[in-house]
Enzyme design. Sequence first.
Site, mmCIF file in Angstrom:
data_model
loop_
_atom_site.group_PDB
_atom_site.id
_atom_site.type_symbol
_atom_site.label_atom_id
_atom_site.label_comp_id
_atom_site.label_asym_id
_atom_site.label_seq_id
_atom_site.Cartn_x
_atom_site.Cartn_y
_atom_site.Cartn_z
ATOM 1 N N HIS A 134 28.957 41.246 49.824
ATOM 2 C CA HIS A 134 30.101 41.022 50.711
ATOM 3 C C HIS A 134 29.753 40.104 51.874
ATOM 4 O O HIS A 134 30.606 39.366 52.360
ATOM 5 C CB HIS A 134 30.678 42.354 51.178
ATOM 6 C CG HIS A 134 31.539 42.972 50.118
ATOM 7 N ND1 HIS A 134 31.095 43.977 49.316
ATOM 8 C CD2 HIS A 134 32.783 42.661 49.706
ATOM 9 C CE1 HIS A 134 32.053 44.286 48.446
ATOM 10 N NE2 HIS A 134 33.087 43.504 48.668
ATOM 11 N N CYS A 140 40.676 37.919 41.037
ATOM 12 C CA CYS A 140 40.378 37.638 42.447
ATOM 13 C C CYS A 140 38.898 37.772 42.776
ATOM 14 O O CYS A 140 38.517 37.731 43.934
ATOM 15 C CB CYS A 140 41.206 38.542 43.356
ATOM 16 S SG CYS A 140 40.804 40.284 43.190
ATOM 17 N N GLU A 146 38.411 46.650 38.122
ATOM 18 C CA GLU A 146 37.034 46.263 38.467
ATOM 19 C C GLU A 146 36.012 47.287 37.984
ATOM 20 O O GLU A 146 34.818 47.113 38.174
ATOM 21 C CB GLU A 146 36.908 46.016 39.971
ATOM 22 C CG GLU A 146 37.447 47.110 40.854
ATOM 23 C CD GLU A 146 37.394 46.747 42.347
ATOM 24 O OE1 GLU A 146 36.783 45.738 42.713
ATOM 25 O OE2 GLU A 146 37.965 47.513 43.139
#
Length: 564
Positions: A212, A524, A453
């Site tokens: 991240h 995404c 996911e």
Amino acid sequence: MRTFTGIAASPGIAIGRAILLRAGAYPVERQEIQPGQEEAELARFTATLAVTREELSRLYETARRRVGEAEAGIFEAHRLMVEDPEVLKAVTRRIREERLAAEYAMSEVMEGQARALEALPGEYLRERAQDVRDVKERLLSHLICPAEEPLPVGSGPMGGPVGEPVGGKPGMDAVDFPPILVAAEVKPSDVLPAGIGALGGLAVGRGGRASHAAILAAALGIPAVVGLGMFAEEVSPGALMVVDGMSGVVVLDPDAGTLASYQEKAAAHRAKARELATLAKLPAVTRDGNRITLKANLSNPAEVDAALAAGAEGVGLFRTEFLFMDRPAPPSEEEQFQTYRRVAEAMAGRMVYIRTADIGGDKPLPYLDLPPEDNPFLGLRGLRLSLARPDMFKAQLRAILQAAAHGNLAIMLPMVTEVGEVRAAKVEVDAARRELLSEGRTVPPVPVGIMVEVPAAALAADQLAAEVDFFSIGTNDLTQYTLAVDRGNEAVARLYRSDHPAVLTLITSVVRVGAERGIPVSVCGEMAGAPELAATLVRLGVRELSMSPGRLNLVKQAILTLEV
Ligand code: PEP
Ligand code: MG
């Protein structure tokens, strides 16, 4: 000159000076001053306090403008620490009575404060100890290398000061060379405040491309190389270095020839960016006529302008969890409402998928005081955590539903494993809606979709389709969970491939279910923003891609020449 190779995590070339995000970057020895020097030493210390206070105020203002009040708060908190009368009193006493140099007196006092905080229960207070140490390092750097002119905003650790220049070349200074953050490890919350100033680049020991912190660097347009191993140990504060976020190479103390060639590369990269910007207004259509919708991944309303300028046709992922970080308590319903409303209004009718907080995994929240987990990525993360904290979830849902009256919003649920969780979440959405209606508020219909996911969700897409309005495939996690490869672990980064046949098989099957059931399917994950992988996705039938704004036109360029 030395060259290191890591993992290219955010494109661009940064040429700048190292600032170190590690405790003890500015070592201090006990030092006494001459008798009679006490008042001069004290004046030196109070002047440093003033410079630091001013710097933190400027950082606060820049942060507030660029990313918002919540993220800016850290600088305000640090300024208050600088203004703490107890610190001034204790340092004054040690300078006057013990005749200690200001560096040592201040370090001792602040270290004492940090240790006292660490001794208290609760992770939040322990994290505040780190803040005290950040402030100490900031003060130290100003004491050790006082600037004639104010230092550039955001030029040091956590947007802090520049280290003492080492190996400097004539005519080169911190203004010519923006700071490059060097660290063994960074959390997303380190990148946020560091990234809002004039940070030029990021060079990090740990982490993979889909960590991240790397995603955030890309969102902020900061060239980054991660997975550099022990690199941070080799770097002195202020060292000149190059970060090549395309090839994953970092050069420490480049010689004149290397420096010149990277300056050329950087200029070429900027020229390419200008050329790509001319594509912003064109629709993304393959050569054989397939229209692809390109949307932006955002984590902050301040990023909307860049997304629109790059031609984003909507927001395919708004990561709300960043709103919850770097603060002592979750954001209120009102603060969340204002944030989501800003995005909804700025996107002017374009669809925005607001993802409910994906907390957990590599984004823990100290104030939740959750027991430590052996495998946080397999633990109480995303929707699992939201369902376990109904109050927090309720506030977020109420905020999204109210903001939906100001634009075109949808709710997207992260980390879904099974149908029962989606049903439970929808019960909460309905309850929040009923509550708002009973309070006399208007709530438009808001679609509810899920991130696909977790491999189980991809395999059970058929069942899930009955419950949701859309699917968005999160290939970052889908890759990590399918391949059993930690997305943030550089030691296994070679195995982390979103185009692994197993991942592509899952994506194909979700696309097929979407087509059969009439449910829109977008992607995404980072894969959508990598031109070659985006082309693979389009060939598999994906017609909607969402990515960092900085990648939109790179991907569009690839699509314009693609034949499916
Ligand atoms: C993903 O997993 O692909 C995704 C987009 O979500 P995040 O990267 O925030 O986990
Ligand atoms: Mg994810």
